[in-house]
Write an enzyme that holds these catalytic residues in place. Structure first.
Site, short mmCIF file in Angstrom:
data_model
loop_
_atom_site.label_atom_id
_atom_site.label_comp_id
_atom_site.label_asym_id
_atom_site.label_seq_id
_atom_site.Cartn_x
_atom_site.Cartn_y
_atom_site.Cartn_z
CB VAL A 11 96.86 -4.25 42.48
CG1 VAL A 11 95.46 -3.95 41.99
CG2 VAL A 11 97.59 -5.13 41.48
CD GLU A 149 95.03 -3.18 37.67
OE1 GLU A 149 94.17 -2.52 38.25
OE2 GLU A 149 95.55 -2.82 36.60
CG PHE A 150 94.41 -6.81 32.48
CD1 PHE A 150 94.56 -8.15 32.13
CD2 PHE A 150 93.12 -6.32 32.62
CE1 PHE A 150 93.46 -8.96 31.91
CE2 PHE A 150 92.01 -7.12 32.41
CZ PHE A 150 92.17 -8.46 32.05
CE LYS A 202 95.38 -10.96 36.00
NZ LYS A 202 96.30 -9.89 35.65
CG ASN A 206 98.19 -13.22 33.53
OD1 ASN A 206 98.41 -12.28 32.75
ND2 ASN A 206 98.07 -13.03 34.83
CG PHE A 247 104.72 -10.89 26.79
CD1 PHE A 247 104.77 -9.68 27.44
CD2 PHE A 247 104.60 -12.04 27.54
CE1 PHE A 247 104.69 -9.61 28.82
CE2 PHE A 247 104.53 -11.99 28.92
CZ PHE A 247 104.56 -10.77 29.55
N GLY A 251 114.89 -17.08 27.24
CA GLY A 251 115.75 -16.81 28.39
C GLY A 251 115.35 -17.67 29.57
N GLY A 255 108.79 -15.09 35.33
CA GLY A 255 109.06 -15.18 36.77
C GLY A 255 108.61 -13.93 37.50
CB CYS A 258 100.84 -11.90 37.55
SG CYS A 258 100.25 -10.58 38.62
#
Ligand SMILES: NC(=O)c1ccc[n+]([C@@H]2O[C@H](COP(=O)([O-])OP(=O)(O)OC[C@H]3O[C@@H](n4cnc5c(N)ncnc54)[C@H](O)[C@@H]3O)[C@@H](O)[C@H]2O)c1
Length: 462
Positions: A11, A149-150, A202, A206, A247, A251, A255, A258
């Site tokens: 970052v 931060e993305f 944020k 996530n 997204f 599977g 991993g 973040c």
């Protein structure tokens, strides 16, 4: 503006480079001596596509320089951007020591810069707790902005230039023009809120992304049980604009560096604030189970084989990042070893010594210089990283190099099952059932429909 960027990881380097190229006078600050030496020699210490070139421009033409401590930066600063780490601490809570040390250093500057921006991911309520500390209160109230931060590794530069949104969380609205000046090079919608609002944006983003992946994995399990092709189901659902395409591929589970740590930190934050997040708990549980499920599939494939050998292709989670911090290979390889398999490993991006230094492989693992060498003579292959050379490989030629039962376990659902089947291999993805299974479950004839030989369709997924 004259800006110091504290922390030169993925970052911080991206931010320092982007701000310098945008015309700010930037000093990158990195406390790790080895990392600092690489930066000072004009090189980027992490792998990120396209960053090396832009970084060279920032250093050679835009005056980007580096120091080992904020306290070594000479002259007055207009802004400090804090991009240090927030790794998982004991029990999964975010370890905030790096960011709190950085803030203490900023507070000790004289004069204190007008703008103090945290990019580091910090759980909801963190900034408010700092506001309540007498030593930090004036700085937090008047000069502080939380700007989570993305960026995604692999597309960091593009994500820096055109993030989906810029979030500014602040208590002092008079800072807004200065924040806009600092990030004038970012072409995106702005969301201005409180620091707590920014922290929530944020962590909830996530948690939601992680939930989509766990939902896809739960759906894949259901598809296998009822005999439906998960690829078809996702395709059919993705056309619904309320659901979308991105997204949610089944599977091995999430991993990257973040999502796992942020989901854990959010759950610990919920505990600390006394509320429950049962959906996010379930997201985490489903994700953890995927690792064991992969190992179970490998073991099932080689049951009855004496001295079974497995080729693990790829260590990293993403094909365009050398970040191994929460990579599934960390869980999967030790479990395969303790299940008694001989493990060979190949990865084109990560060297053996880097993998060893980060504790992902040890001397028990047989390192291979090519995927062909890894596959030759193994009984089962696990594709753990979606490297283009694996996706595009000629699997009809690779499969015959395997020993019986010639199993291919596709942890990313990224291969074409028919190619494995045609070459005499046994394909196992997640939620990808054979065409025969689809018919058996429907009670129809087990004949394979025209145009769909062997296993089910494999089209490129979102
Ligand atoms: N990596 C990503 O893809 C990504 C994406 C979005 C958000 N984030 C978040 O951004 C933050 C940074 O992530 P990262 O991956 O770049 O972290 P990182 O751990 O790779 O880098 C942090 C760097 O900061 C340095 N540092 C710590 N304290 C310092 C100090 N006082 N002065 C100077 N340097 C100092 C460390 O030595 C390290 O090199 C984290 O909170 C992370 O969750 C990361």
């Amino acid at each position: 503006m004259r800006v110091a960027v504290m922390g030169q990881g993925y970052v911080g380097i991206t931010a320092a480079t982007g701000l310098a190229v945008d015309g700010h006078q930037v000093i990158g600050v990195e406390q790790d001596g080895c990392r600092l030496a690489v930066l000072a020699a004009g090189r980027v210490p992490v792998y990120e596509p396209g960053l090396e070139e832009l970084f060279s421009r920032a250093v050679d033409e835009c005056g980007l320089v580096f120091r080992g401590s904020l306290l070594d930066v000479e002259g007055r600063l207009d802004a400090v951007v804090i991009a240090v780490g927030s790794p998982p601490g004991p029990g999964g809570a975010a370890d905030l020591r790096q960011v709190e040390n950085a803030l203490a250093q900023v507070a000790s500057l004289s004069p204190v810069p007008e703008l103090i921006v945290t990019k580091t991911s910090i759980p909801p309520g963190t900034s408010a707790a700092w506001l309540a500390r007498p030593g930090l209160a004036p700085l937090m109230r008047d000069r502080y902005v939380h700007n989570p931060e993305f960026l995604n590794q692999g597309t960091a530069i593009q994500d820096w230039r055109e993030p989906d949104r810029v979030v500014a969380g602040l208590w002092n609205r008079e800072l807004v023009p200065a924040v806009r000046e600092l990030f004038a090079g970012c072409m995106s919608p702005w969301v201005v809120t409180s620091p707590t609002g920014a922290e929530m944006i944020k962590y909830m983003s996530n948690a939601y992304l992680a939930t989509r992946i766990s939902f896809a994995n739960e759906m894949a399990r259901a598809c296998e049980a009822v005999g439906a092709q998960v690829d078809d189901v996702i395709e059919g659902m993705s056309h619904d604009t309320r659901i979308g395409r991105l997204f949610w591929r089944p599977g091995i589970g999430y991993g990257d560096s973040c999502l796992p740590k942020d989901v854990d930190a959010l759950l610990r934050c919920a505990d600390a604030h006394g509320f429950a997040m049962p959906l996010v708990e379930a997201t985490r549980r489903v994700n953890q189970e995927q690792r064991g499920e992969l190992v179970r599939r490998v073991c099932e494939a080689v049951s009855g084989v004496r001295r079974p050998r497995v080729a693990v292709l790829g260590l990293a989670y993403e094909p365009h990042s050398d970040d191994l911090r929460a990579a599934p290979s960390r869980d999967v390889i030790p479990e395969l070893l303790s299940a008694g398999l001989e493990v060979r490993v190949w990865d084109p991006l990560i060297g053996r010594s880097a993998a060893q230094a980060q504790g992902v492989v040890d001397d028990q693992v047989h390192w291979q210089e090519s995927f062909v060498a890894a596959v030759r003579g193994a009984h089962v292959t696990v594709v753990l990283t979606e490297y283009p050379e694996l996706v595009n490989a000629d699997w009809t030629a690779l499969v015959p190099l395997l020993e019986q039962p010639r199993a291919v376990v596709d942890a990313k659902n990224c291969l074409v099952p028919e190619k494995i089947a045609v070459a005499g291999g046994r394909y196992r993805g997640f939620g990808r059932v054979s065409a025969e299974a689809e018919f058996v479950h429907r009670g129809d004839s087990p004949a394979v429909p025209a145009g769909r030989p062997g296993a089910g369709p494999a089209r490129s997924l979102p």
